[in-house]
Design an enzyme around this catalytic site. Structure first.
Site, mmCIF file in Angstrom:
data_model
loop_
_atom_site.group_PDB
_atom_site.id
_atom_site.type_symbol
_atom_site.label_atom_id
_atom_site.label_comp_id
_atom_site.label_asym_id
_atom_site.label_seq_id
_atom_site.Cartn_x
_atom_site.Cartn_y
_atom_site.Cartn_z
ATOM 1 N N ASN A 81 -0.106 -0.261 -4.031
ATOM 2 C CA ASN A 81 -0.964 -0.797 -2.974
ATOM 3 C C ASN A 81 -0.383 -0.546 -1.588
ATOM 4 O O ASN A 81 -1.116 -0.264 -0.646
ATOM 5 C CB ASN A 81 -1.197 -2.296 -3.184
ATOM 6 N N LYS A 91 2.754 -1.724 -9.244
ATOM 7 C CA LYS A 91 1.382 -1.882 -8.723
ATOM 8 C C LYS A 91 1.412 -2.289 -7.251
ATOM 9 O O LYS A 91 0.607 -1.831 -6.438
ATOM 10 C CB LYS A 91 0.608 -2.920 -9.547
ATOM 11 N N GLU A 107 -1.182 2.817 -0.796
ATOM 12 C CA GLU A 107 -2.634 2.830 -0.500
ATOM 13 C C GLU A 107 -2.871 2.452 0.972
ATOM 14 O O GLU A 107 -3.647 3.117 1.676
ATOM 15 C CB GLU A 107 -3.308 1.824 -1.445
HETATM 16 C C1 6PG Z 1 -6.569 -1.245 -6.618
HETATM 17 C C2 6PG Z 1 -6.566 -1.923 -5.281
HETATM 18 C C3 6PG Z 1 -6.777 -3.395 -5.403
HETATM 19 C C4 6PG Z 1 -6.476 -4.185 -4.169
HETATM 20 C C5 6PG Z 1 -7.307 -4.026 -2.992
HETATM 21 C C6 6PG Z 1 -6.448 -4.047 -1.766
HETATM 22 O O1 6PG Z 1 -5.542 -0.657 -6.910
HETATM 23 O O2 6PG Z 1 -7.571 -1.278 -7.327
HETATM 24 O O3 6PG Z 1 -5.329 -1.719 -4.710
HETATM 25 O O4 6PG Z 1 -5.913 -3.840 -6.392
HETATM 26 O O5 6PG Z 1 -6.607 -5.530 -4.471
HETATM 27 O O6 6PG Z 1 -8.149 -2.950 -3.002
HETATM 28 O O7 6PG Z 1 -6.828 -5.101 -1.055
HETATM 29 P P1 6PG Z 1 -6.424 -5.449 0.452
HETATM 30 O O8 6PG Z 1 -6.689 -4.236 1.283
HETATM 31 O O9 6PG Z 1 -7.353 -6.572 0.752
HETATM 32 O O10 6PG Z 1 -5.012 -5.883 0.443
#
Ligand code: 6PG
Length: 479
Positions: free
Chosen positions: A188, A184, A191
């Protein structure tokens, strides 16, 4: 005897509440509990018609309302609050029961907690859940770690509430102890990289191409129909189309340009440094956020008038929009290749036996990085489970090779115009680094040997060597 719940959720802020509702909507009886009873009451009052909830005011009643083995989902803030909840519940549980941490915990915390609870005969299941509030309610991508036995008892429920692709759940047992939270975390990190690359594409189309946010939204909408099709591209178009109700300005122009972060991207990079995996795409995106947020330094630079390029930059040599699409796709491939390499490295380090293709499979829906091209990643690992890097899989090799001329033009244009594009540039540097027949690392080895007698290896024979640099009769000695 009164009805027992199949699963319980403690911590009923929006994520916990939505997960509880999702279980209930799937026909499971859900025990619900929160530190302050108000939230529990509200949930049952507002959504009680969606399924069967058993509300409890005390931890004892909550635990007593669960069937054995008990499955308790913890949805509280990562860190100390999670430890506090574990300390509260563990003494109330019996052998074989499960505590499921569905927050964004650090995987090393998860390893520690899993080991401690295992000693007490309890299962601790660190579980990644992606998809935000909507995902939690309508079907997230779920990445559970923990023991295979715990997955046997818990997996079917999680699979039930997860997102589906062609009827297949976006949930799989990732591996033991911290594997789920590790994956996970890397999700991120990817992401962050995805978002940074999209932001760079927007910036170039705006500053070099001279397009308005609304026009760029249309470009993203078009891209979303092609190989870049993904949730993040889709929502980018929405954000760029948005006008601020108060000022009538494009929304993107009234937002302070300082990106925040809760920390999972940073954790990804920290872990990658320890594993020795170059996740430069993720690192650049974390640093780009840090740079944007460094208001003092940016102000000092603005006050000093740090100059831009002296010559007026010429027009982009090519079709800017098409080239940026290529640069974006190629850089995205690099970021994913790096992230998957990190997952494989950690899997080896911790003996997790993670199947990377299965991770691509469960990221195809429900999560923030869901994207069409995850199908190709899955196929790549199906073909060769031991694939060293995605970049050598034929689909990705062709995509990156086909993109590279455009990609280079985009990086040149960004540099000539003085527009920061660290994601595009570092991805290209990584690609060129991997391609290089010889890297200047040989010189670095020479420098190390010169100042520290750190020795080096030779291209033509085995062994470690040191050169006597300081004397006139320099000669190599076998260290
Ligand atoms: C998800 C997201 C979530 C995450 C924020 C990222 O997979 O649903 O990754 O888990 O917490 O969206 O947050 P920041 O940009 O504040 O680090």
């Amino acid at each position: 005897m009164s009805e027992k719940a199949q699963i319980g959720v403690t911590g009923l802020a929006v994520m916990g509440r939505n997960l509880a509702r999702n279980f209930a909507r799937h026909g499971h009886t859900v025990a619900v509990h929160n530190r302050s009873y108000n939230r529990t009451k509200e949930l049952v009052e507002e959504f009680g018609n969606e399924g069967t909830f058993i509300p409890s005011e005390s931890a004892e009643d909550f635990v007593a309302s669960l069937e054995r083995p008990r499955r308790v989902v913890i949805m509280v803030k990562a860190g100390a609050p999670t430890d506090a909840v574990i300390d509260e519940f563990a003494p109330l549980l019996e052998e074989g029961d499960m505590l499921i941490d569905a927050g964004n915990a650090h995987y090393l915390d998860t390893r520690r907690r899993e080991a401690a609870l295992r000693e007490r005969g309890l299962h601790f299941v660190g579980t990644g859940v992606s998809g935000g509030e909507e995902g939690a309610l309508h079907g997230p991508s779920i990445m559970p770690g923990g023991s295979p036995e715990s997955y046997e008892a818990l997996g079917p429920l999680l699979e039930d509430i997860s997102a589906k692709v062609d009827g297949e759940p976006c949930c799989v047992h990732v591996g033991p102890d911290g594997a789920g939270h590790f994956v996970k975390m890397v999700h991120n990190g990817i992401e962050y990289a995805d978002m940074q690359l999209i932001a760079e594409a927007y910036d170039l189309l705006r500053q070099v191409g001279g397009h308005t946010p609304s026009e760029i939204a249309d470009v993203f909408r078009g891209w979303n129909e092609g190989r870049l099709g993904s949730y993040l591209i889709e929502i980018t178009a929405e954000v760029l189309k948005q006008n601020d109700a108060e000022s009538g300005q494009p929304f993107v122009d009234i937002v302070l340009d300082q990106a925040e972060q809760k920390g999972t991207g940073r954790w990804t990079v920290q872990a990658a440094l320890d594993l020795g995996v170059p996740v430069s795409g993720i690192a650049e995106s974390v640093f780009a956020r840090a740079l944007s947020g460094g208001a003092d330094v940016r102000k000092a630079a603005a006050d000093a008038g740090l100059p831009g390029p002296s010559a007026t930059a010429g027009a982009h040599e090519g079709d800017l929009q098409a080239d940026v699409e290529q640069a974006l796709f190629a850089s995205k491939i690099v970021a994913y290749a790096q992230g998957f390499q990190q997952i494989q490295a950690a899997s080896k380090e911790y003996g997790w036996s993670i199947d990377p293709g299965a991770m691509a499979k469960i990221w195809r829906a429900g999560c923030i990085i869901r994207a069409k091209f995850l199908d190709f990643i899955k196929q790549a690992y199906d073909k060769s489970p031991e694939l060293t890097t995605l970049l050598v899989d034929q689909y990705f090799l062709d995509a990156v090779s086909g993109a590279q001329d455009a990609w280079r033009r985009v990086v040149v244009t960004a540099a000539q115009h003085g527009i920061p594009a660290p994601g595009f540039a570092s991805a290209l540097a990584y690609f060129d680094g991997l391609r290089a027949a010889r890297l200047p690392a040989a010189l670095i080895q020479g420098q190390r040997d010169f100042f520290g007698a750190h020795t080096y290896r030779r291209v033509d024979k085995e062994g470690a060597f040191h050169t006597l640099w300081a004397t006139d009769d320099r000669k190599e000695i076998d260290a």
